[in-house]
Design a protein around this motif. Structure first.
Motif, PDB file in Angstrom:
ATOM      1  N   ASP A  90       0.840  -1.210   0.000  1.00 38.38           N
ATOM      2  CA  ASP A  90       0.000   0.000   0.000  1.00 38.38           C
ATOM      3  C   ASP A  90       0.871   1.254   0.000  1.00 38.38           C
ATOM      4  N   ALA A  91       1.945   1.240   0.790  1.00 40.09           N
ATOM      5  CA  ALA A  91       2.845   2.397   0.847  1.00 40.09           C
ATOM      6  C   ALA A  91       3.538   2.622  -0.494  1.00 40.09           C
ATOM      7  N   GLU A 132       4.992   6.364  -1.214  1.00 41.19           N
ATOM      8  CA  GLU A 132       5.714   6.702   0.015  1.00 41.19           C
ATOM      9  C   GLU A 132       7.125   6.113   0.048  1.00 41.19           C
ATOM     10  N   ARG A 147       2.327   1.727  -3.391  1.00 43.50           N
ATOM     11  CA  ARG A 147       1.276   2.191  -4.304  1.00 43.50           C
ATOM     12  C   ARG A 147       0.998   3.681  -4.110  1.00 43.50           C
ATOM     13  N   ASP A 148       1.128   4.161  -2.876  1.00 41.14           N
ATOM     14  CA  ASP A 148       0.871   5.566  -2.562  1.00 41.14           C
ATOM     15  C   ASP A 148       2.086   6.462  -2.799  1.00 41.14           C
TER      16      ASP A 148
END
Length: 236
Positions: free
Chosen positions: A64-65, A70, A67-68
């Motif tokens: 998720d990180a 980060e 994908r974002d």
């Protein structure tokens, strides 16, 4: 251009798996260690940057990180179509077979179709999950937070088998003293692990590939020997 990019971005935020020994292991005392950490230590020297591991979290949270946006890099990851949307990839630098683990009393499994209709453990958001769900929807997948949890579910009889990376599985079995488990078969898939780079950062991707290429075969063998030992037993 690559040197200018690195000079402007001297610290790279790293995503990793918190418990995927011997490739990646995180602890409060030592931080991130393992095969990928040893490769990254050499890359730091070659590129003149600092690789900074983010706070430990689950693999699905790392995805998720990434994908974002980060993270700048992910240390050891299999290239899969969904990940192409938010990551670019170096050439694979580590290769491991993907195997089927069962209890000792299960006979040899020569075909993935023998797992159809059975509960099979996989790491949540791991490549094994993608490979099986896409190619064998008849298998009932039971995702676990990590490999150890998946192996324990086989021992307890909660799942029929666990599919994962051979190197990690053997390491955890030996380290945790898990018994009543065996490799019952190989899958047609493998873990070909690359460094993932934030999508669109072409200068970073190129620099990372050049750094990997600069690590000699002798250095690679040294890293391998550090984390793997082979015992040869002669017996009838």
């Amino acid at each position: 251009e690559e040197e200018a990019w690195l000079a402007e971005n001297p610290t790279l935020r790293l995503g990793y798996d918190i418990y995927w020994p011997p490739i990646e292991i995180w602890s409060e005392k030592e931080g991130l260690t393992g095969i990928s950490a040893d490769y990254l230590a050499r890359i730091e020297k070659i590129l003149g940057v600092k690789v900074e591991a983010v706070a430990p979290r689950s693999w699905s949270a790392i995805m998720d990180a990434a994908r974002d946006g980060e993270l700048d890099i992910v240390s050891a990851i299999v290239r899969r179509a969904p990940r192409d949307e938010f990551l670019d990839f170096t050439e694979p630098y580590l290769h491991f077979p993907m195997v089927i683990i069962t209890r000792q009393d299960v006979p040899y499994i020569g075909d993935m179709r023998e797992l159809h209709g059975k509960k099979v453990g996989v790491g949540n958001a791991y490549a094994s999950h993608d490979f099986i769900s896409n190619n064998h929807p008849e298998i009932i997948l039971t995702p676990s937070s990590d490999v150890r949890e998946g192996l324990l579910s086989v021992i307890k009889g909660e799942t029929f088998a666990f599919v994962g990376n051979l190197a990690i599985i053997y390491h955890i079995i030996a380290r945790e003293g898990l018994d009543n488990l065996k490799v019952s078969g190989e899958t047609p898939y493998a873990y070909d692990l690359s460094i993932g780079v934030r999508k669109g950062e072409t200068h970073l991707l190129s620099a990372m590939q050049k750094a990997l290429d600069a690590i000699s075969e002798e250095e690679r063998a040294e890293i391998y020997r550090k984390w793997f030992s082979v015992t040869v037993e002669h017996k009838f």
